[in-house]
Design a protein around this motif. Structure first.
Motif, PDB file in Angstrom:
ATOM      1  N   VAL A 146       0.706  -1.263   0.195  1.00 18.57           N
ATOM      2  CA  VAL A 146       0.060   0.464  -0.119  1.00 18.57           C
ATOM      3  C   VAL A 146       1.157   0.987   0.543  1.00 18.57           C
ATOM      4  O   VAL A 146       1.891   1.169   1.342  1.00 18.57           O
ATOM      5  N   LEU A 147       0.537   2.096  -1.397  1.00 21.53           N
ATOM      6  CA  LEU A 147       2.068   3.207  -1.224  1.00 21.53           C
ATOM      7  C   LEU A 147       0.955   4.757  -0.645  1.00 21.53           C
ATOM      8  O   LEU A 147      -0.322   4.843  -0.751  1.00 21.53           O
ATOM      9  N   LYS A 148       1.393   5.835   0.064  1.00 21.48           N
ATOM     10  CA  LYS A 148       0.718   7.046  -0.240  1.00 21.48           C
ATOM     11  C   LYS A 148       1.992   8.135  -0.200  1.00 21.48           C
ATOM     12  O   LYS A 148       3.080   7.633   0.561  1.00 21.48           O
ATOM     13  N   PRO A 149       1.512   9.058  -1.144  1.00 21.94           N
ATOM     14  CA  PRO A 149       0.575   8.468  -2.321  1.00 21.94           C
ATOM     15  C   PRO A 149       0.852   6.925  -3.287  1.00 21.94           C
ATOM     16  O   PRO A 149       1.956   7.417  -3.774  1.00 21.94           O
ATOM     17  N   PRO A 150       0.099   6.869  -4.055  1.00 28.29           N
ATOM     18  CA  PRO A 150      -0.174   5.586  -4.568  1.00 28.29           C
ATOM     19  C   PRO A 150       0.325   6.686  -6.649  1.00 28.29           C
ATOM     20  O   PRO A 150       1.361   5.707  -7.130  1.00 28.29           O
ATOM     21  N   GLU A 181       6.789  -0.748   7.534  1.00 25.62           N
ATOM     22  CA  GLU A 181       6.244   0.211   6.682  1.00 25.62           C
ATOM     23  C   GLU A 181       7.497   1.115   6.595  1.00 25.62           C
ATOM     24  O   GLU A 181       8.845   1.455   7.526  1.00 25.62           O
ATOM     25  N   VAL A 200       8.157   8.298  -1.136  1.00 27.75           N
ATOM     26  CA  VAL A 200       6.806   7.540  -0.837  1.00 27.75           C
ATOM     27  C   VAL A 200       6.440   6.753   1.065  1.00 27.75           C
ATOM     28  O   VAL A 200       7.489   6.341   1.038  1.00 27.75           O
ATOM     29  N   ALA A 201       5.768   6.716   1.066  1.00 24.54           N
ATOM     30  CA  ALA A 201       5.260   5.446   2.653  1.00 24.54           C
ATOM     31  C   ALA A 201       4.932   4.285   1.819  1.00 24.54           C
ATOM     32  O   ALA A 201       4.140   4.282   1.112  1.00 24.54           O
ATOM     33  N   THR A 203       3.580   0.448   2.706  1.00 25.64           N
ATOM     34  CA  THR A 203       3.146  -0.228   3.982  1.00 25.64           C
ATOM     35  C   THR A 203       3.026  -1.678   2.742  1.00 25.64           C
ATOM     36  O   THR A 203       2.434  -1.912   1.637  1.00 25.64           O
TER      37      THR A 203
END
Length: 328
Positions: A146-150, A181, A200-201, A203
């Motif tokens: 899961v990426l933030k932002p994708p 993470e 990007v973050a 998870t």
């Protein structure tokens, strides 16, 4: 008034000689010379465009009298390309404009024109994809990242951005037992292209997956050479660790190898055989086994016993786990 040639001839001759002497002295004492300099080439940067191919310098050859040229330096000249009228992209040709100090004549400029690559600066949104490096701990499985932002924004030359449809980041999951993470840097690897945001973050869920030890089934195809038969089939190891959900594990009785062809063989076969990954199975450990197929001559048929003699009962060997002649 009558001009008296006889009275003024001496004066005219003296003036003529003076002019000749002045020219002579000037040419001897202050001659005309040729000089050349490599001048830094400058160009105005038009907004919204990127320019490539501009030479660092041009060569300017000029002439003037020594009293003037002897005091000149490179900085007294300027070379410039005017890009203010750019409206198209692609290869274009522009003249080199030279500004020189008074008292000199520019003889030659090399090059007189320059060919430049013109491209627009544009912005584009592209998705970020994650590549996993290494393997999570035994019995664990990495889920969908899961990426933030994708999605990130990239800015640069339009021709370069046309070739970029996504950007990638790599996350090391080796030995992971729990959800990871991480913050990963996003890079394009392309000159003149920027990324916003450039980090990007990420998870990565890591979940436990059941496993079970299941025997190996060796698949054989074909028949040995005439007069020979398969006397024994075995594998090393005899069983493998299978990782899958409980429903699949409960329904599995064996893991098969890829078919091993023994057509026409008259001696033992020993080789590595890859295991077939059943549907729904996440992992096999190991993914291949070492098999041995023993080939023996067919024994002569025994003579039938006398009519009044009862034949002995035959013993049937129980099937050994990990040995099979399936597929023959």
């Amino acid at each position: 008034m009558t001009f008296k040639w006889r009275d003024n001839s001496v004066r005219i001759l003296a003036l003529f000689i003076a002019v000749i002497l002045w020219v002579y002295v000037t040419n001897e004492q202050n001659p005309v010379t040729d000089i050349s300099y490599n001048i830094t080439l400058e160009a105005n940067q038009p907004e919204g465009y990127i320019i490539k191919g501009l030479p660092r310098t041009v060569n300017v050859r000029f002439k003037g009298v020594r009293s003037v040229t002897g005091t000149l330096q490179r900085m007294d000249f300027s070379a410039r390309v005017d890009l203010s009228g750019i409206s198209e992209v692609g290869e274009q040709q522009f003249p080199v404009q030279i500004t020189s100090p008074p008292g000199v004549e520019v003889l030659q400029v090399t090059p007189q024109t320059v060919r430049l690559q013109v491209d627009r600066i544009v912005t584009k949104s592209v998705p970020v994809v994650v590549s996993l490096k290494g393997n999570v701990a035994d019995g664990q499985q990495a889920g969908e990242p899961v990426l933030k932002p994708p999605v990130v924004s990239i800015r640069g030359p339009s021709q370069v951005l046309d070739e970029i449809n996504q950007l990638g980041v790599t996350v090391n999951v080796n030995g992971a037992k729990d959800t990871l993470e991480r913050v990963a840097s996003v890079e394009t690897g392309a000159e003149g292209v920027s990324v916003t945001p450039d980090r990007v973050a990420v998870t990565i869920p890591v979940i436990h997956v059941p496993s079970k030890t299941i025997p190996v089934r060796i698949r054989l195809t074909g028949e040995p050479a005439p007069g020979y038969t398969v006397s024994e089939v075995t594998s090393n190891p005899l069983s493998v660790q299978v990782t899958a959900n409980d429903g699949i594990l409960n329904s599995m009785t064996a893991v098969s190898t890829m078919a091993v062809d023994i057509t026409g063989v008259a001696s033992d076969v020993e080789k590595e055989a890859v295991l077939l990954l059943p549907d729904g199975v996440k992992q096999l450990n190991p993914e291949s086994v070492h098999i041995i197929v023993k080939i023996s001559p067919v024994e002569d048929e025994q003579q039938p016993p006398p009519e009044n003699e009862t034949p002995p009962e035959s013993d049937t060997q129980p099937e050994t786990q990990g040995r099979s002649q399936a597929g023959r």
